[in-house]
Design an enzyme around this catalytic site. Sequence first.
Site, PDB file in Angstrom:
ATOM      1  N   GLY A  13       0.857  -1.393   0.038  1.00  0.00           N
ATOM      2  CA  GLY A  13      -0.094   0.048   0.095  1.00  0.00           C
ATOM      3  C   GLY A  13       0.910   1.125  -0.119  1.00  0.00           C
ATOM      4  N   SER A  19       1.784   8.276   1.690  1.00  0.00           N
ATOM      5  CA  SER A  19       1.128   7.095   2.159  1.00  0.00           C
ATOM      6  C   SER A  19       1.013   6.715   3.666  1.00  0.00           C
ATOM      7  CB  SER A  19       1.494   5.797   1.229  1.00  0.00           C
ATOM      8  OG  SER A  19       1.331   6.218  -0.084  1.00  0.00           O
ATOM      9  N   TYR A 157     -18.350   9.133   0.441  1.00  0.00           N
ATOM     10  CA  TYR A 157     -17.323   8.025   0.915  1.00  0.00           C
ATOM     11  C   TYR A 157     -18.191   6.706   0.117  1.00  0.00           C
ATOM     12  CZ  TYR A 157     -13.699   5.624   3.305  1.00  0.00           C
ATOM     13  OH  TYR A 157     -12.839   4.677   3.639  1.00  0.00           O
ATOM     14  N   LYS A 164     -15.078  -0.702   3.613  1.00  0.00           N
ATOM     15  CA  LYS A 164     -14.463  -0.795   4.926  1.00  0.00           C
ATOM     16  C   LYS A 164     -15.372  -1.598   5.860  1.00  0.00           C
ATOM     17  CE  LYS A 164     -11.034   1.813   4.000  1.00  0.00           C
ATOM     18  NZ  LYS A 164      -9.705   1.134   3.629  1.00  0.00           N
TER      19      LYS A 164
HETATM   20  N1  NAD Z   1      -6.129   8.999   3.973  1.00  0.00           N
HETATM   21  C1  NAD Z   1      -7.146   8.971   4.967  1.00  0.00           C
HETATM   22  O1  NAD Z   1      -7.701   9.980   5.306  1.00  0.00           O
HETATM   23  C2  NAD Z   1      -7.643   7.626   5.327  1.00  0.00           C
HETATM   24  C3  NAD Z   1      -8.302   7.367   6.764  1.00  0.00           C
HETATM   25  C4  NAD Z   1      -8.620   6.383   6.983  1.00  0.00           C
HETATM   26  C5  NAD Z   1      -8.157   5.020   6.388  1.00  0.00           C
HETATM   27  N2  NAD Z   1      -7.547   4.989   5.202  1.00  0.00           N
HETATM   28  C6  NAD Z   1      -7.250   3.852   4.569  1.00  0.00           C
HETATM   29  O2  NAD Z   1      -5.609   3.829   4.445  1.00  0.00           O
HETATM   30  C7  NAD Z   1      -5.043   2.934   3.667  1.00  0.00           C
HETATM   31  C8  NAD Z   1      -4.038   3.773   2.884  1.00  0.00           C
HETATM   32  O3  NAD Z   1      -4.540   4.763   2.108  1.00  0.00           O
HETATM   33  P1  NAD Z   1      -3.711   6.166   2.277  1.00  0.00           P
HETATM   34  O4  NAD Z   1      -4.905   7.214   2.587  1.00  0.00           O
HETATM   35  O5  NAD Z   1      -2.283   6.083   2.550  1.00  0.00           O
HETATM   36  O6  NAD Z   1      -3.588   6.423   0.360  1.00  0.00           O
HETATM   37  P2  NAD Z   1      -2.636   5.771  -0.627  1.00  0.00           P
HETATM   38  O7  NAD Z   1      -3.156   6.246  -2.000  1.00  0.00           O
HETATM   39  O8  NAD Z   1      -1.207   6.254  -0.470  1.00  0.00           O
HETATM   40  O9  NAD Z   1      -2.684   4.359  -0.421  1.00  0.00           O
HETATM   41  C9  NAD Z   1      -3.633   3.540  -1.030  1.00  0.00           C
HETATM   42  C10 NAD Z   1      -2.644   2.407  -1.636  1.00  0.00           C
HETATM   43  O10 NAD Z   1      -3.540   1.338  -2.579  1.00  0.00           O
HETATM   44  C11 NAD Z   1      -2.745   0.786  -3.526  1.00  0.00           C
HETATM   45  N3  NAD Z   1      -3.558   0.064  -4.224  1.00  0.00           N
HETATM   46  C12 NAD Z   1      -4.808   0.439  -5.062  1.00  0.00           C
HETATM   47  N4  NAD Z   1      -5.239  -0.497  -5.693  1.00  0.00           N
HETATM   48  C13 NAD Z   1      -4.279  -1.615  -5.688  1.00  0.00           C
HETATM   49  C14 NAD Z   1      -4.151  -2.842  -6.285  1.00  0.00           C
HETATM   50  N5  NAD Z   1      -4.947  -3.144  -7.035  1.00  0.00           N
HETATM   51  N6  NAD Z   1      -3.145  -3.618  -5.605  1.00  0.00           N
HETATM   52  C15 NAD Z   1      -2.230  -3.164  -4.899  1.00  0.00           C
HETATM   53  N7  NAD Z   1      -2.280  -1.983  -4.219  1.00  0.00           N
HETATM   54  C16 NAD Z   1      -3.308  -1.300  -4.736  1.00  0.00           C
HETATM   55  C17 NAD Z   1      -2.448   1.922  -4.015  1.00  0.00           C
HETATM   56  O11 NAD Z   1      -1.163   1.766  -4.911  1.00  0.00           O
HETATM   57  C18 NAD Z   1      -1.637   2.893  -2.623  1.00  0.00           C
HETATM   58  O12 NAD Z   1      -0.403   2.651  -2.556  1.00  0.00           O
HETATM   59  C19 NAD Z   1      -6.344   2.795   2.823  1.00  0.00           C
HETATM   60  O13 NAD Z   1      -6.865   1.494   3.025  1.00  0.00           O
HETATM   61  C20 NAD Z   1      -7.357   3.685   3.039  1.00  0.00           C
HETATM   62  O14 NAD Z   1      -8.653   3.685   2.955  1.00  0.00           O
HETATM   63  C21 NAD Z   1      -7.046   6.664   4.763  1.00  0.00           C
END
Ligand code: NAD
Length: 257
Positions: A13, A19, A157, A164
Amino acid sequence: MPDLSGKHGLVVGVANKRSISWAIAQAAAAAGARLALTYPSERLEENVRELAAKLENPIVLPCDVASDDQIAALGAALDREFGGLDFFVHGAAFAPQADLNNPFIQTSRDGFRIALDVSAYSLVALARVVAPLMEKRGGGSILTLTYLGSQRVFTNYNVMGVAKAALEAAVRYLASELGAQNIRVNAISAGPIKTLASSGISGFSNILQVYRDRAPLRRNVELAEVADSAIFLLGPASRAITGEIVFVDAGYHVHGI
Ligand SMILES: NC(=O)c1ccc[n+]([C@@H]2O[C@H](COP(=O)([O-])OP(=O)(O)OC[C@H]3O[C@@H](n4cnc5c(N)ncnc54)[C@H](O)[C@@H]3O)[C@@H](O)[C@H]2O)c1
């Protein structure tokens, strides 16, 4: 200072330096762990390799989490390189843009399938591959990232909230099954943070402002704060915690009106 020295971890991820998974990777490396990072496509490979180069002796492997073949190849490579695994951070999520922009009732069948596949089912598929590697180490810790949109409605969302909810249920089922092998499964429900994924949610800056106004701590959370909690959940200090959704959101979730 938490100690993960001698531990091997997989982090899925990392897209760029903002990230959440990268913040966790940095903290895990600082605590002494050796890491494998993955990239989902050639487009992101260079980004991930550049970041991985800042770590000590990392391995970088391809893994589109929608591909069973790539997941199987990842498991085989981890076994070859690490001979087992101590922790796994799952930070992959995706929903097609149209399904985040349109009203929820218009969610397409394909958009629903893709969002649930990449953002929720992938935890199950990857757990199946990493669990035998963790068994070789006498147990392990699996951690995923979720959001309060699983339980409450946040404008735009949409299908990601449904994904989720499925992800959080998967955490509980996996925790129940894998506990006998001393493998723990937890999630961090993070407050909103500006990242590539969150920039796909229109009105996201408004969400940040509402948290600043209303969260008990009257502020947003930082990447390093999520990473600190992640290191706790990955390491021995949390050895009796499993099946849990831990909120790292400055307390926002406790409030009604
Ligand atoms: N940013 C926020 O506000 C927030 C809040 C709560 C939870 N999250 C969760 O945190 C996690 C990381 O998100 P983030 O905010 O760091 O954004 P991010 O975009 O940096 O990370 C999302 C990742 O998912 C990967 N991804 C997407 N499709 C994929 C696939 N088919 N195969 C492998 N990887 C794939 C992307 O390459 C990316 O690295 C996610 O689950 C997101 O829902 C984010």
